[in-house]
Design an enzyme around this catalytic site. Structure first.
Site, short mmCIF file in Angstrom:
data_model
loop_
_atom_site.label_atom_id
_atom_site.label_comp_id
_atom_site.label_asym_id
_atom_site.label_seq_id
_atom_site.Cartn_x
_atom_site.Cartn_y
_atom_site.Cartn_z
N ASP A 156 -76.38 12.38 -15.55
CA ASP A 156 -75.66 11.55 -16.53
C ASP A 156 -74.17 11.85 -16.49
O ASP A 156 -73.35 11.06 -16.97
CB ASP A 156 -76.17 11.86 -17.95
CG ASP A 156 -76.98 10.74 -18.57
OD1 ASP A 156 -76.85 9.59 -18.12
OD2 ASP A 156 -77.73 11.04 -19.51
N GLN B 251 -82.22 11.02 -23.14
CA GLN B 251 -81.71 9.76 -23.67
C GLN B 251 -81.06 9.96 -25.04
O GLN B 251 -81.63 10.62 -25.92
CB GLN B 251 -82.87 8.74 -23.76
CG GLN B 251 -82.44 7.33 -24.14
CD GLN B 251 -81.60 6.64 -23.08
OE1 GLN B 251 -81.69 6.94 -21.89
NE2 GLN B 251 -80.76 5.70 -23.49
N LYS C 85 -84.98 2.68 -16.39
CA LYS C 85 -84.59 3.79 -15.52
C LYS C 85 -85.79 4.25 -14.68
O LYS C 85 -85.66 4.49 -13.48
CB LYS C 85 -84.03 4.95 -16.37
CG LYS C 85 -82.66 4.63 -16.94
CD LYS C 85 -82.19 5.60 -18.02
CE LYS C 85 -80.88 5.10 -18.63
NZ LYS C 85 -80.36 5.92 -19.73
N1 GUN Z 1 -77.80 6.14 -24.32
C1 GUN Z 1 -77.10 5.02 -24.03
N2 GUN Z 1 -76.61 5.09 -22.77
C2 GUN Z 1 -76.99 6.27 -22.26
C3 GUN Z 1 -76.80 6.91 -21.01
O1 GUN Z 1 -76.16 6.40 -20.09
N3 GUN Z 1 -77.39 8.13 -20.87
C4 GUN Z 1 -78.09 8.70 -21.86
N4 GUN Z 1 -78.61 9.91 -21.63
N5 GUN Z 1 -78.29 8.15 -23.04
C5 GUN Z 1 -77.74 6.93 -23.23
#
Ligand code: GUN
Length: 283
Positions: A120, A97, A53
């Site tokens: 998100d 996350q 990311k």
């Molecule tokens: N953990 C696995 N996929 C995601 C996601 O798309 N966003 C977040 N914040 N955590 C994750």
């Protein structure tokens, strides 16, 4: 192989080129889109995801901040960090996350994120906006799936879409997005009695369970579009999805590979959401 591949890497490259151009235009107006990513603990998969990311931000010219905290961080400390980022004008998107350590209430943390920075799309305000067709951030994985359908010019109106999985992050928002495009939508889950009877009726199948071989060739109507959201490891340790790709590709009309399918699209849509959060400041 009869199915055509929907290449998530190629589509991501196209979409990220557009993001980069819009970031450049926004910077010329004095705004650099900024994403803050918070990682708590040492989860190996999460470390890879957050690195990707942050790299995507760098590649598209965005500002990013990665905050890494030990698994011993308290819920109050994390909430304080979210508050600080809510107030930080250089940050347009906040991503905590998941999963978080068990002593932290993940939903409470998500609800602490300002809906204006909820890139998100996990906040209940974002979920409510999606459900009612109001403007708001869409969760990145199902949003990426919609972009993949758009990329093949797929008309959803009147089609039957079957979503396997009912998570708040993928299954439920996926069903709402398909519904918004006038598909007839069925959500299947662990309590579904005859999954095969459902999927055999589907023009579009989205597999989002997190288990290998949830969808096999005998469960797919010839010509159907199959989107594989799964991210698993097979017995040899190789990355694989929820779909038995080798079998299904002989029956489906379109299928997404794993890796190189939905995965890169998730990060691409995070870039889109962060950019659009910043663009709202000058709209
Ligand atoms: N953990 C696995 N996929 C995601 C996601 O798309 N966003 C977040 N914040 N955590 C994750």
């Amino acid at each position: 192989m009869t199915a055509q591949l929907i290449d998530g890497n190629a589509l991501s490259r196209q979409l990220r080129a557009d993001v980069t151009a819009r970031v450049t235009a926004l910077k010329a107006r004095g705004i650099t889109p900024g994403l803050a990513v918070i990682l708590v603990g040492e989860n190996a998969a999460s470390q890879v995801y957050v690195r990707n990311k942050v790299k995507a931000c760098e590649d598209t010219g965005m500002h990013s901040v990665l905050e890494r905290w030990p698994a011993t961080m308290t819920e109050a400390e994390l909430l304080a960090r979210v508050d600080a980022l809510n107030a930080d004008a250089s940050i347009h998107g906040i991503l905590v996350q998941l999963p978080l350590p068990a002593h932290i209430d993940a939903q409470k943390v998500i609800e602490a994120i300002s809906p204006a920075k909820d890139v998100d799309g996990f906040h209940i305000a974002s979920a409510g906006a999606l459900m009612t067709g109001m403007p708001g951030f869409w969760p990145c994985t199902p949003y990426g799936c919609m972009k993949m359908l758009e990329s093949i010019g797929y008309e959803l109106k009147g089609k039957h879409a079957v979503v396997i999985g009912r998570s708040n992050i993928v299954g439920k928002p996926m069903a709402l997005m398909l519904l918004q495009q006038n598909a007839t939508v069925t959500i299947c889950h662990s309590g579904t009695k005859d999954l095969k009877a459902m999927t055999l009726q589907a023009d579009v199948i989205v597999a989002a369970v997190g288990k290998r071989n949830v969808l096999t060739a005998d469960m797919v109507k010839p010509g159907a579009v199959v989107l594989d959201v799964g991210m698993n490891r097979n017995d040899e340790g190789k990355l694989c999805g929820d779909v038995d790709f080798e079998g299904v590709k002989e029956v489906a009309g379109y299928v997404t590979p794993v890796p190189g399918g939905v995965g890169p699209m998730t990060i691409t849509m995070l870039m889109v959401n962060t950019l659009e959060s910043a663009e709202r400041l000058v709209a």
